[in-house]
Design an enzyme around this catalytic site. Structure first.
Site, PDB file in Angstrom:
ATOM      1  N   MET A 108      -1.485  -7.601   7.602  1.00 24.86           N
ATOM      2  CA  MET A 108      -2.329  -8.628   6.972  1.00 24.86           C
ATOM      3  C   MET A 108      -1.704  -9.215   5.700  1.00 24.86           C
ATOM      4  SD  MET A 108      -5.920  -6.534   7.265  1.00 24.86           S
ATOM      5  CE  MET A 108      -6.291  -5.525   8.708  1.00 24.86           C
ATOM      6  N   SER A 109      -0.393  -9.142   5.595  1.00 23.21           N
ATOM      7  CA  SER A 109       0.237  -9.661   4.360  1.00 23.21           C
ATOM      8  C   SER A 109       1.612 -10.223   4.698  1.00 23.21           C
ATOM      9  CB  SER A 109       0.371  -8.523   3.336  1.00 23.21           C
ATOM     10  OG  SER A 109       1.274  -7.533   3.793  1.00 23.21           O
ATOM     11  N   TYR A 123      -7.159 -12.152   2.946  1.00 24.65           N
ATOM     12  CA  TYR A 123      -8.502 -11.681   3.340  1.00 24.65           C
ATOM     13  C   TYR A 123      -9.419 -11.391   2.160  1.00 24.65           C
ATOM     14  CZ  TYR A 123      -6.732  -6.899   2.544  1.00 24.65           C
ATOM     15  OH  TYR A 123      -6.192  -5.776   1.997  1.00 24.65           O
ATOM     16  N   GLU A 124      -8.856 -11.313   0.965  1.00 23.94           N
ATOM     17  CA  GLU A 124      -9.707 -11.119  -0.222  1.00 23.94           C
ATOM     18  C   GLU A 124     -10.428 -12.425  -0.584  1.00 23.94           C
ATOM     19  OE1 GLU A 124      -7.826  -8.433  -3.422  1.00 23.94           O
ATOM     20  OE2 GLU A 124      -6.115  -9.174  -2.286  1.00 23.94           O
ATOM     21  N   ALA A 143       2.295  -2.006   4.614  1.00 27.87           N
ATOM     22  CA  ALA A 143       1.830  -1.035   5.607  1.00 27.87           C
ATOM     23  C   ALA A 143       1.392  -1.852   6.809  1.00 27.87           C
ATOM     24  CB  ALA A 143       0.649  -0.247   5.046  1.00 27.87           C
ATOM     25  N   HIS A 167      -8.838   2.930   7.561  1.00 30.72           N
ATOM     26  CA  HIS A 167      -8.026   2.758   6.356  1.00 30.72           C
ATOM     27  C   HIS A 167      -7.524   4.108   5.827  1.00 30.72           C
ATOM     28  CE1 HIS A 167      -6.467   0.798   2.841  1.00 30.72           C
ATOM     29  NE2 HIS A 167      -7.230   1.501   2.033  1.00 30.72           N
ATOM     30  N   HIS A 223      -4.145 -10.563  -1.248  1.00 34.55           N
ATOM     31  CA  HIS A 223      -4.247 -10.767   0.203  1.00 34.55           C
ATOM     32  C   HIS A 223      -5.122 -11.984   0.499  1.00 34.55           C
ATOM     33  CE1 HIS A 223      -3.432  -6.414  -0.207  1.00 34.55           C
ATOM     34  NE2 HIS A 223      -2.740  -6.558   0.901  1.00 34.55           N
ATOM     35  N   HIS A 230      -4.660  -0.614  -5.293  1.00 34.11           N
ATOM     36  CA  HIS A 230      -3.638  -1.547  -5.763  1.00 34.11           C
ATOM     37  C   HIS A 230      -3.846  -1.733  -7.262  1.00 34.11           C
ATOM     38  CE1 HIS A 230      -1.992  -3.247  -1.919  1.00 34.11           C
ATOM     39  NE2 HIS A 230      -3.080  -2.667  -1.462  1.00 34.11           N
ATOM     40  N   ASN A 264       0.099   3.465  11.505  1.00 30.94           N
ATOM     41  CA  ASN A 264      -0.751   3.844  12.653  1.00 30.94           C
ATOM     42  C   ASN A 264      -0.257   3.075  13.865  1.00 30.94           C
ATOM     43  OD1 ASN A 264      -2.102   1.564  10.869  1.00 30.94           O
ATOM     44  ND2 ASN A 264      -2.678   1.151  12.999  1.00 30.94           N
ATOM     45  N   SER A 324       0.829  -1.205   0.000  1.00 26.69           N
ATOM     46  CA  SER A 324       0.000   0.000   0.000  1.00 26.69           C
ATOM     47  C   SER A 324       0.859   1.249   0.000  1.00 26.69           C
ATOM     48  CB  SER A 324      -0.874   0.060   1.263  1.00 26.69           C
ATOM     49  OG  SER A 324      -1.491  -1.161   1.479  1.00 26.69           O
TER      50      SER A 324
HETATM   51  N1  HPA Z   1      -3.277  -3.814  11.753  1.00 27.93           N
HETATM   52  C1  HPA Z   1      -3.234  -4.658  10.719  1.00 27.93           C
HETATM   53  N2  HPA Z   1      -2.902  -4.285   9.500  1.00 27.93           N
HETATM   54  C2  HPA Z   1      -2.593  -2.992   9.297  1.00 27.93           C
HETATM   55  C3  HPA Z   1      -2.638  -2.054  10.331  1.00 27.93           C
HETATM   56  C4  HPA Z   1      -2.993  -2.489  11.641  1.00 27.93           C
HETATM   57  O1  HPA Z   1      -3.030  -1.726  12.608  1.00 27.93           O
HETATM   58  N3  HPA Z   1      -2.287  -0.856   9.789  1.00 27.93           N
HETATM   59  C5  HPA Z   1      -2.040  -1.086   8.469  1.00 27.93           C
HETATM   60  N4  HPA Z   1      -2.230  -2.372   8.172  1.00 27.93           N
END
Ligand code: HPA
Length: 271
Positions: free
Chosen positions: A211-212, A85-86, A113, A246, A83, A61, A235, A30
């Site tokens: 998540m990747s 999760y997709e 990210a 997001h 991903h 993406h 974050n 990302s």
């Molecule tokens: N958690 C999981 N995946 C993420 C986060 C998070 O806080 N920030 C960006 N991708």
């Protein structure tokens, strides 16, 4: 059809498009997709054209392979990744890494990210991944092993190549870029974690959550690729700031992307 047969079809197609020697595979997470625009003498191949590839559904993406020269190296970059999760299987998520390896890449640079778990991290920090925790509840290597591709029980003792990490740290220092270091813990998503999950993550040794990356790195190690991983802490993780969204992830990647690109390019020059 075996994995090797599928790879033969995919690589034949990619070669026909003009892709030749590949040194480094790149997975642009990302916010870092723009780096592909700096690749010289580009050959761009949309995922939907590639035999046995899937298509990415995440907004932001691009969904294409970009081949060419970056920092004097021949790179094959994924602009957008798949991903778990997709709803893609682990095999689909990691197939592009198999393809990079079949195209004789010797290394993979993976970016993402993620959320900061280590209390000394701030949004916008870049983190060199030293190791990971697979908390995705599965593993892309589950199933029959094809010995020609890699071993049944791969050693993960140094999944993130130590020499590459040293180079990245040196480069960051020379360029005056702050580079944190830490352990990346992979969750499936798509929910962000709960505050309790983040306390758990910290307790078991995670510095960041995302998540990747974990599936791709497992397959890279299985294929014998040397891996360099760099995360952007977008974050603070759940429970460490008021709420998560997001938009903040996107805003932070936008804010630090110049620095992120500089680190990747300079490291690539030095590798
Ligand atoms: N958690 C999981 N995946 C993420 C986060 C998070 O806080 N920030 C960006 N991708």
């Amino acid at each position: 059809m075996t994995l090797q047969q599928r790879l033969a079809e995919t690589t034949a197609f990619i070669h026909k498009k003009g892709v030749d020697k590949v040194d480094f595979g790149l997975i642009l997470g990302s916010g870092l997709g723009e780096l592909a625009e700096e690749i010289e003498d580009k050959i761009v191949i949309p995922y939907e054209e590639i035999p046995h590839f899937s298509v990415s559904t995440v907004v932001g993406h691009a969904g294409q392979l970009v081949y060419g020269t970056l920092s004097g190296k021949k790179v094959l970059a994924m602009q957008g990744r798949f991903h778990f999760y997709e709803g893609h299987s682990m095999q689909v998520v990691t197939y592009p890494v198999r393809v990079m390896s079949a195209l004789k890449a010797h290394s993979l640079i993976v970016t993402n990210a993620c959320g900061g778990v280590n209390e000394s991290f701030k949004p916008g920090d870049l983190m060199l991944i030293t190791d990971h925790i697979n908390f995705m509840g599965t593993n892309p290597l589950i199933g029959k092993n094809e010995e020609e591709i890699g071993p049944r029980f791969p050693d993960m003792s140094q999944a993130y190549n130590l020499a590459y990490r040293q180079v990245a740290k040196q480069v960051a220092q020379q360029k005056g870029l702050h580079l944190k270091e830490g352990v990346y813990m992979g969750f499936t998503g798509p929910t962000y974690e709960t505050p309790a999950e983040i306390r758990f993550a910290r307790t078991i040794g995670a510095d960041a959550v995302g998540m990747s990356t974990v599936p791709e790195v497992i397959v890279a190690v299985h294929s014998g690729l040397k891996v360099l991983g760099i995360s952007c802490i977008t974050n603070l993780a759940a429970g460490m700031q008021a709420n998560l969204n997001h938009e903040e992830v996107v805003e932070t990647t936008e804010r630090v992307k110049a620095e992120f690109k500089e680190l990747i390019k300079s490291t690539l020059t030095a590798l």
